[in-house]
Every structure is written in C-alpha cells, then in structure tokens.
Design a protein around this motif. Structure first.
Motif, PDB file in Angstrom:
ATOM      1  N   LYS A   1       2.985  40.192 -49.317  1.00  0.00           N
ATOM      2  CA  LYS A   1       3.733  40.584 -48.126  1.00  0.00           C
ATOM      3  C   LYS A   1       4.089  39.379 -47.278  1.00  0.00           C
ATOM      4  N   TRP A   2       3.139  38.479 -47.058  1.00  0.00           N
ATOM      5  CA  TRP A   2       3.410  37.351 -46.174  1.00  0.00           C
ATOM      6  C   TRP A   2       4.235  36.274 -46.854  1.00  0.00           C
ATOM      7  N   ILE A   3       4.128  36.188 -48.168  1.00  0.00           N
ATOM      8  CA  ILE A   3       5.037  35.291 -48.873  1.00  0.00           C
ATOM      9  C   ILE A   3       6.455  35.803 -48.764  1.00  0.00           C
ATOM     10  N   VAL A   4       6.597  37.132 -48.806  1.00  0.00           N
ATOM     11  CA  VAL A   4       7.921  37.726 -48.634  1.00  0.00           C
ATOM     12  C   VAL A   4       8.483  37.385 -47.259  1.00  0.00           C
ATOM     13  N   PHE A   5       7.613  37.444 -46.228  1.00  0.00           N
ATOM     14  CA  PHE A   5       8.094  37.109 -44.890  1.00  0.00           C
ATOM     15  C   PHE A   5       8.678  35.703 -44.869  1.00  0.00           C
ATOM     16  N   PHE A   6       8.016  34.804 -45.585  1.00  0.00           N
ATOM     17  CA  PHE A   6       8.562  33.453 -45.692  1.00  0.00           C
ATOM     18  C   PHE A   6       9.835  33.457 -46.520  1.00  0.00           C
ATOM     19  N   SER A   7       9.843  34.267 -47.558  1.00  0.00           N
ATOM     20  CA  SER A   7      10.980  34.265 -48.465  1.00  0.00           C
ATOM     21  C   SER A   7      12.262  34.703 -47.784  1.00  0.00           C
ATOM     22  N   VAL A   8      12.165  35.630 -46.821  1.00  0.00           N
ATOM     23  CA  VAL A   8      13.392  36.113 -46.201  1.00  0.00           C
ATOM     24  C   VAL A   8      14.070  35.041 -45.370  1.00  0.00           C
ATOM     25  N   LEU A   9      13.329  33.957 -45.107  1.00  0.00           N
ATOM     26  CA  LEU A   9      13.942  32.859 -44.374  1.00  0.00           C
ATOM     27  C   LEU A   9      14.621  31.862 -45.291  1.00  0.00           C
ATOM     28  N   LEU A  10      14.513  32.081 -46.590  1.00  0.00           N
ATOM     29  CA  LEU A  10      15.104  31.162 -47.539  1.00  0.00           C
ATOM     30  C   LEU A  10      16.503  31.594 -47.895  1.00  0.00           C
ATOM     31  N   MET A  11      17.207  30.742 -48.579  1.00  0.00           N
ATOM     32  CA  MET A  11      18.653  30.897 -48.749  1.00  0.00           C
ATOM     33  C   MET A  11      19.055  32.201 -49.398  1.00  0.00           C
ATOM     34  N   PHE A  12      19.991  32.904 -48.698  1.00  0.00           N
ATOM     35  CA  PHE A  12      20.600  34.121 -49.226  1.00  0.00           C
ATOM     36  C   PHE A  12      22.100  33.957 -49.186  1.00  0.00           C
ATOM     37  N   SER A  13      22.726  34.131 -50.317  1.00  0.00           N
ATOM     38  CA  SER A  13      24.169  33.980 -50.345  1.00  0.00           C
ATOM     39  C   SER A  13      24.701  34.543 -51.643  1.00  0.00           C
ATOM     40  N   ALA A  14      25.970  34.994 -51.585  1.00  0.00           N
ATOM     41  CA  ALA A  14      26.694  35.300 -52.801  1.00  0.00           C
ATOM     42  C   ALA A  14      27.282  33.991 -53.286  1.00  0.00           C
ATOM     43  N   ALA A  15      28.395  34.049 -54.019  1.00  0.00           N
ATOM     44  CA  ALA A  15      29.030  32.823 -54.461  1.00  0.00           C
ATOM     45  C   ALA A  15      29.419  31.989 -53.265  1.00  0.00           C
ATOM     46  N   PRO A  16      29.262  30.649 -53.363  1.00  0.00           N
ATOM     47  CA  PRO A  16      29.598  29.799 -52.229  1.00  0.00           C
ATOM     48  C   PRO A  16      31.043  30.000 -51.811  1.00  0.00           C
ATOM     49  N   GLN A  17      31.251  29.923 -50.466  1.00  0.00           N
ATOM     50  CA  GLN A  17      32.575  30.054 -49.905  1.00  0.00           C
ATOM     51  C   GLN A  17      32.847  28.859 -49.011  1.00  0.00           C
TER      52      GLN A  17
ATOM     53  N   ALA B   1      10.494  41.875 -52.622  1.00  0.00           N
ATOM     54  CA  ALA B   1      11.492  41.900 -51.542  1.00  0.00           C
ATOM     55  C   ALA B   1      12.877  42.158 -52.115  1.00  0.00           C
ATOM     56  N   LYS B   2      13.717  42.791 -51.292  1.00  0.00           N
ATOM     57  CA  LYS B   2      15.096  43.026 -51.670  1.00  0.00           C
ATOM     58  C   LYS B   2      15.987  42.661 -50.494  1.00  0.00           C
ATOM     59  N   VAL B   3      17.010  41.864 -50.771  1.00  0.00           N
ATOM     60  CA  VAL B   3      17.946  41.461 -49.728  1.00  0.00           C
ATOM     61  C   VAL B   3      19.342  41.858 -50.160  1.00  0.00           C
ATOM     62  N   ASP B   4      20.044  42.580 -49.295  1.00  0.00           N
ATOM     63  CA  ASP B   4      21.411  43.002 -49.570  1.00  0.00           C
ATOM     64  C   ASP B   4      22.341  42.392 -48.540  1.00  0.00           C
ATOM     65  N   TRP B   5      23.467  41.849 -49.004  1.00  0.00           N
ATOM     66  CA  TRP B   5      24.512  41.339 -48.116  1.00  0.00           C
ATOM     67  C   TRP B   5      25.594  42.410 -48.031  1.00  0.00           C
ATOM     68  N   LEU B   6      25.603  43.119 -46.914  1.00  0.00           N
ATOM     69  CA  LEU B   6      26.574  44.184 -46.686  1.00  0.00           C
ATOM     70  C   LEU B   6      27.780  43.573 -45.982  1.00  0.00           C
ATOM     71  N   GLN B   7      28.627  42.941 -46.763  1.00  0.00           N
ATOM     72  CA  GLN B   7      29.702  42.124 -46.206  1.00  0.00           C
ATOM     73  C   GLN B   7      30.662  42.894 -45.304  1.00  0.00           C
ATOM     74  N   PRO B   8      31.126  44.099 -45.694  1.00  0.00           N
ATOM     75  CA  PRO B   8      32.062  44.803 -44.802  1.00  0.00           C
ATOM     76  C   PRO B   8      31.491  45.077 -43.413  1.00  0.00           C
ATOM     77  N   GLU B   9      30.158  45.243 -43.335  1.00  0.00           N
ATOM     78  CA  GLU B   9      29.518  45.519 -42.056  1.00  0.00           C
ATOM     79  C   GLU B   9      29.040  44.257 -41.364  1.00  0.00           C
ATOM     80  N   GLY B  10      28.996  43.136 -42.083  1.00  0.00           N
ATOM     81  CA  GLY B  10      28.431  41.917 -41.521  1.00  0.00           C
ATOM     82  C   GLY B  10      26.942  42.051 -41.276  1.00  0.00           C
ATOM     83  N   VAL B  11      26.216  42.590 -42.267  1.00  0.00           N
ATOM     84  CA  VAL B  11      24.783  42.867 -42.126  1.00  0.00           C
ATOM     85  C   VAL B  11      24.024  42.278 -43.301  1.00  0.00           C
ATOM     86  N   ILE B  12      22.926  41.594 -43.008  1.00  0.00           N
ATOM     87  CA  ILE B  12      21.945  41.213 -44.010  1.00  0.00           C
ATOM     88  C   ILE B  12      20.790  42.201 -43.890  1.00  0.00           C
TER      89      ILE B  12
END
Length: 498
Positions: free
Chosen positions: A9-25, A482-493
C-alpha cells in the motif's frame, strides 16, 4: 507467495507520484487536448464541468479551488458567480486554508471595480453595492447598497490630479445613457454635463451611440467645482470601441481600423518618460481589427481573421505605420490584464503572453516575461479512489508528461513529510501497525530518488517550482495493486488502489 499488502500500500502511495503519461506529446499538443473550457479570464478559468481554477502567486499552473462548483463568472478580489446567479468569494492559499462563503447581499453580478479604498459591485438590475478596505482587508459580509445611484449599466474610475490633494473619481453610466460622477466618498452624484445617449465609458472618455467620443479633464484646480462638463474629442468618428489604461488610448471604428492617442514611453523605473500624442493617429499598419489592448509596453491587436499582432509603445513617437509582429493565429478571443493577456485558440486551448514574474501565464514557471506565447497548462484534476485531491498547486505537464506536487497527496494520506531546504531534499515516511516502514527521499536538485535506501532509476527527474517539489507519475506496477487512468476528455487522473 503471499503478498504483504500493507507494505504494498505505501509503495503504491509512492508510485502514484511517479511518471504517468500516454505517448509523449509536444507542449502545444498538450495544450490543445484535454477538457473543454467554459470560460476564462486573465488568471482563472471554468471547466465545462463547472469547476473553478486559478493561477498566479504560489500557483504556477491552473489549480482547482475546491468548494466552488457550477461557476459561471469570475471577478476581481476573488469574487465568483455561480450559474444560479448567487455570488461567492474564496480566501486562503493552501488547501487546508481555503474557505468559500456566499455573499448574501449580491446577486446576478455583472462587474466589480476596486479603486482607492472602495470595492464596488454592480448587479444586473443596475444597483451598486460597496465595501471599504480597512487595515484587516475587505470584509465581504459588509457590502452595503450604494444610495443615490441606480439603473447603472457600467462604471469606471480614475485618479483626478489636483495640485495638493487629488481624488478618486467614480463615473457611472446609467441605462438611460446619462453619465454621473462622484468623488472619493461616493455620497453625492452629479451628471456629467453635455452627455446623452452614451453606450460606454472608460475613465474620462465616453462613447456616444452616434460613434463620437467625448472627454473631460482628469486634472483640476484645487478649488474647482465638483461637476464635470464633457466636450467632443476631435478627430474620431464612427467609433465602436474605446480602450484605455489611463495613459495610452485606443479606439476601433466601424471600418475595423485602429486609432491611437495618449502616451508612448521611454526609459524605465525612475527614468521613465511619457511622450504625449494629443491628436488621434490612425495606425495604418494594421487592418481588420476586432479587439485591441494596451499590455505592458505593447499594443496587442486581435483581427477578425483570428490573428494576434503586437507593436511596441516603447518609443518617443508613434508612427502612423508601425510594424506589427504576428504573435499567434487561429485565436477566438483575448482577455487582457495590465501586464499580460490570455488568449483562447479555436481548438479551445489557452495561451499566455507578457509579464510572468508572478506566474500570471499559468505555464508552470516564473520567467519574468514571455515574448512568445506559451500554453497555459491544462487544468488536471487528481482523484484518489474517486475523491478529488486538493493540491497546493496544480498538475504540471512537461514534455507531455504529468507531474504532481508530492506534499499534497502524502499529507492527505497521513504520511509524514519533511523538507530539507538547504539540500532541497524531501523525505516521506510512514509506519503502520507493525508493517514494514517506508521511507522515500527525493533530491529535487540532482533528481536522485531513493525508496528505503535503494536508488530508483526514473526516466524523468523530479524538480522544484517556487518551493514546491514535483515528481513524475509513472512506475505504477500492476503487481503492486495500483491502477492509474488518464481520463483525457475530462482532464482527470484517476488513481485507484485496494
């Protein structure tokens, strides 16, 4: 093998601060994609979902003000109006300090003006309410109706120079086209003589329905009467719009031509000199003008075909044919302040230009000025298990990747956060019920990041902006739960975890 979910759980807390991105833009692509903007101003915006976002000061990018929703309009001094026409204000800087309160005495707000020590609010019904600045600031609960004036359509103000004691002069345009004046105290109101059928007022200028411009002095003798008399301003006809910052004046006529008079400047600081142009000049170097602004030491022009041009007023004389440089194309509208402006392109993206020493452009930096337009960062919301996270400053995108301020997430989760200002090192630690402890150290100068003493190789180094440390959002491992979703139309991580 049995997994240790407490440790996980606490490693996940650290993980959510690490890089999240789709293809570079590219930054330009990042600016144009994402949530739609319902409305914007020089330092604020409203997303299509009605959430309210601000930037500037300690917020280098758009940052959501939680507690404000269904917002329709933004005004000076942190006043906003919701879609139901109720008026609210917010105060505080950090997420824990933000307070949102309704201003019970205001409704259906159309304009707010702060001049001298008075804040005036104009309602759509033509009534004006005021509150006075005191040593403790503005108490929004003390708004009171302004007696003696009603049916107001517009208001403006300027400082009237007098040899010994100048005064703040207030000008009110009433819905019947008459113009009224009042001095500092706002206790008596007198009509400005010779004015009728007025459609707009800007400081000591008035625009008549027939396209003529009228004016009156902004200087007076010490014992001059308080009444004002307007006279026609020669050289301008068929005018549709007037603009002024008090020194430099612009007008747009019915043929979409731009006119200039007033001050140009040379020198800086105590050596600044103003050079007066008393007669209006038609600027033949620009055509098809839709809107125009005085921004810092520039004239900024939006044309009907969506182009934005700039020319300097940092010169002794303004020529009739100044060179206008193209700044941007495909622009729908501009909202300008004294020293910067924000423009919205036809694709919905926001871009800023001008002085940025206080993060006025919302681009994620504090460069003193940007002379090439830069994208306003996307307003990106972070949700943790469905709950919106209040951030000290919003999500920053660099090279198409999202970075989040580490302190906000960890403090929300109850972790201990320590900051070594000398070495620019953040330490995040947590121990829970006998489970193995987790300690993360992040050096925002070198980019070195350690988890329980072991160096973590990261594709994108952390960084600091104005005292806030940012880490990229990757290294999310499904094996860690952990699961991270980039909801681009809403501008939500959206971050979810067990």
């Amino acid at each position: 093998m049995k997994r240790d979910y407490s440790m996980q759980k606490w490693i996940v807390f650290f993980s959510v601060l690490l890089m999240f991105s789709a293809a570079p833009q590219s930054p330009a692509a990042a600016a144009s994609s994402g949530p739609s903007i319902l409305a914007f101003w020089p330092n604020a915006l409203v997303k299509a979902d009605g959430t309210y976002w601000v930037w500037g000061g300690s917020r280098s990018v758009p940052t959501q003000i939680h507690g404000l929703d269904h917002v329709a309009s933004s005004f000076d001094r942190r006043l906003v109006m919701k879609q139901d026409k109720t008026v609210w204000y917010w105060e505080g800087n950090s997420p824990s300090e933000i307070r949102v309160r309704q201003v019970e005495k205001l409704n259906n707000l159309v304009d707010v003006l702060f001049a001298g020590r008075t804040l005036a609010a104009l309602d759509a019904d033509g009534s004006v309410h005021t509150v006075q600045w005191t040593e403790s600031g503005l108490d929004m609960s003390r708004f009171a109706p302004l007696a003696g004036i009603d049916q107001v359509a517009d208001m403006t103000s300027y400082y009237e120079f007098r040899p010994k004691s100048g005064k703040q002069r207030w000008i009110f345009l009433k819905k019947d086209g008459t113009v009224w004046s009042s001095s500092n105290e706002l206790t008596s109101f007198t009509p400005v003589a010779s004015l009728a059928d007025i459609v707009a007022v800007e400081r000591n200028f008035a625009l008549k329905a027939d396209g003529t411009v009228w004016t009156w002095p902004d200087e007076a003798a010490e014992e001059a009467p308080d009444s004002l008399t307007a006279v026609p301003f020669k050289g301008l006809t068929d005018i549709r719009t007037i603009k002024t910052d008090g020194y430099t004046h612009l007008a747009i006529d019915g043929k979409s031509r731009l006119w200039f008079w007033g001050s140009t400047l040379t020198g800086y600081s105590d050596g600044t000199q103003r050079h007066e142009h008393t007669a209006p000049i038609r600027l033949t170097g620009i055509q098809n003008v839709k809107d125009a602004f005085v921004v810092e030491r520039s004239l900024v022009v939006l044309t009907n075909d969506g182009n934005v041009y700039e020319t300097s007023i940092n010169r002794e004389r303004m020529p009739e044919h100044p060179v206008f440089e193209l700044l941007a194309s495909d622009v729908a509208q501009i909202k300008a302040d004294d020293r910067h402006f924000i423009m919205q392109k036809n694709d919905g993206s926001l871009w800023g230009w001008g002085v940025n020493k206080d993060a006025q452009l919302g681009n994620g930096d504090y460069e003193f000025m940007h002379t090439t337009p830069v994208p306003v960062q996307q307003p990106i919301e972070v949700r943790l298990n469905g709950e919106s996270v209040a951030l000290r400053s919003g999500v920053v995108t660099r090279n198409g990747q999202a970075f989040i301020p580490l302190r906000s997430v960890f403090e929300k989760l109850g972790a201990k956060v320590e900051w070594d200002e000398t070495n620019k090192v953040a330490t995040i630690s947590r121990s829970e019920g006998g489970a193995p402890s987790v300690e993360i150290t992040v050096n925002t100068k070198t980019g070195e990041t350690k988890l329980n003493g072991n160096t973590v190789q990261m594709a994108n180094a952390p960084f600091g902006i104005n005292g806030t440390s940012y880490l990229p959002l990757r290294f999310i491992s499904e094996s860690l739960g952990a699961k991270v979703d980039w909801l681009q139309p809403e501008g939500v991580i959206a971050i979810t975890m067990d």
